[in-house]
Design an enzyme around this catalytic site. Structure first.
Site, PDB file in Angstrom:
ATOM      1  N   LYS A   1       1.186   4.185  -3.106  1.00  9.88           N
ATOM      2  CA  LYS A   1       0.912   5.610  -2.904  1.00  9.88           C
ATOM      3  C   LYS A   1       2.156   6.458  -3.170  1.00  9.88           C
ATOM      4  O   LYS A   1       2.060   7.576  -3.704  1.00  9.88           O
ATOM      5  CB  LYS A   1       0.380   5.848  -1.492  1.00  9.88           C
TER       6      LYS A   1
ATOM      7  N   TYR B   1       0.834  -1.203   0.000  1.00  8.60           N
ATOM      8  CA  TYR B   1       0.000   0.000   0.000  1.00  8.60           C
ATOM      9  C   TYR B   1       0.871   1.256   0.000  1.00  8.60           C
ATOM     10  O   TYR B   1       0.645   2.188  -0.792  1.00  8.60           O
ATOM     11  CB  TYR B   1      -0.899  -0.021   1.240  1.00  8.60           C
TER      12      TYR B   1
END
Length: 264
Positions: free
Chosen positions: A170, A166
């Site tokens: 990002k 994750y």
């Protein structure tokens, strides 16, 4: 006043959650908003039109490059322009939203215990999809020598949020924003990353809560950016919806300007 009355926008992955609120916020400002989703229908965009804009649903799987290309061909045919692209489509929560099918999945498990397929799920629709959509959007924006690309991202780009993949995705989104902005700025096309806060679309209109924000609030942030004649001063930057509310003086549905969810 509808500041985006003559603007054409595309919100990817806008059937629900943050994407739906973003599309509604752009419609509220008067924009014509194309919204993609795997199973989206006209019913899903009805509220955009009711808010004062024009909502157009387009079925699209952002893992399929041909389908993505067809979306932009449709916009070019119908409108001849594209002013705003919001890259919101995201495949990274599939396991969280389908716990019965992925009973053993743990978001905060260490990276060596995570399923290898999670890498593709987060990067294919969330990083690669942003790149592909930005390529096709830029082809339209270069002709008009103007435009705004907004990549929805999050604080996990800058600090640990419990899942390595994750955070990597990002960070990739923010790096893409920065590098794309370098190549786009001479054409007057802006590219920014935008961080939402704690999203709660059940937030009460009558009970102010500065710790939470609605997805519509994020849409209002993007509308403010799209209307900013000096947007090029922000190109390449990471922006926070809550901070923009103070700069542009807009509020959430409860009349409050929410606090940033975290620190940059």
């Amino acid at each position: 006043m509808k500041p985006l009355k003559d603007k054409i926008a595309l919100v990817t992955g806008g059937t629900k959650n943050v994407g739906k609120g973003i599309a509604l916020g752009l419609g509220e400002a008067g924009a014509t908003v194309y919204v993609t989703g795997r199973s989206i229908t006209d019913k899903d965009v009805k509220d955009i039109t009711e808010a004062g804009g024009k909502g157009i649903a387009v079925v699209c799987n952002h893992e399929n490059d041909d389908e993505v290309k067809e979306v932009f061909e449709l916009i070019e045919k119908n409108e001849g322009q594209l002013d705003i692209l919001v890259n919101n489509a995201w495949g990274g929560y599939n396991r969280l939203r389908n716990r019965k099918d992925y009973a053993g999945f743990k978001w905060k498990a260490p990276f060596w215990e995570q399923p290898l397929g999670l890498w593709e799920e987060m990067n294919n629709v969330g990083v690669r999809s942003n790149y592909i959509s930005s390529v096709y959007a830029t082809e339209l924006m270069l002709r008009q020598k103007s435009g705004l690309i907004v990549n929805i991202s999050f604080y996990a780009s800058r600090k640990y949020y419990g899942n390595v993949i994750y955070g990597v995705t990002k960070a990739a989104v923010d790096k893409m924003t920065m590098d794309m902005s370098e190549e786009l700025k001479k054409y007057k096309v802006a590219c920014v990353s935008l961080y939402p806060g704690y999203i709660d679309d059940k937030k009460s209109k009558t009970t102010p809560n500065p710790k939470k924000e609605t997805s519509l609030f994020v849409g209002r942030a993007i509308s403010a950016l799209a209307y900013d004649k000096n947007i090029m001063k922000k190109t390449g930057q990471v922006l926070v919806a809550a901070e923009l509310s103070k700069e542009y003086d807009f509020t959430d549905i409860d009349g409050v300007q929410p606090e940033p969810y975290d620190k940059l």
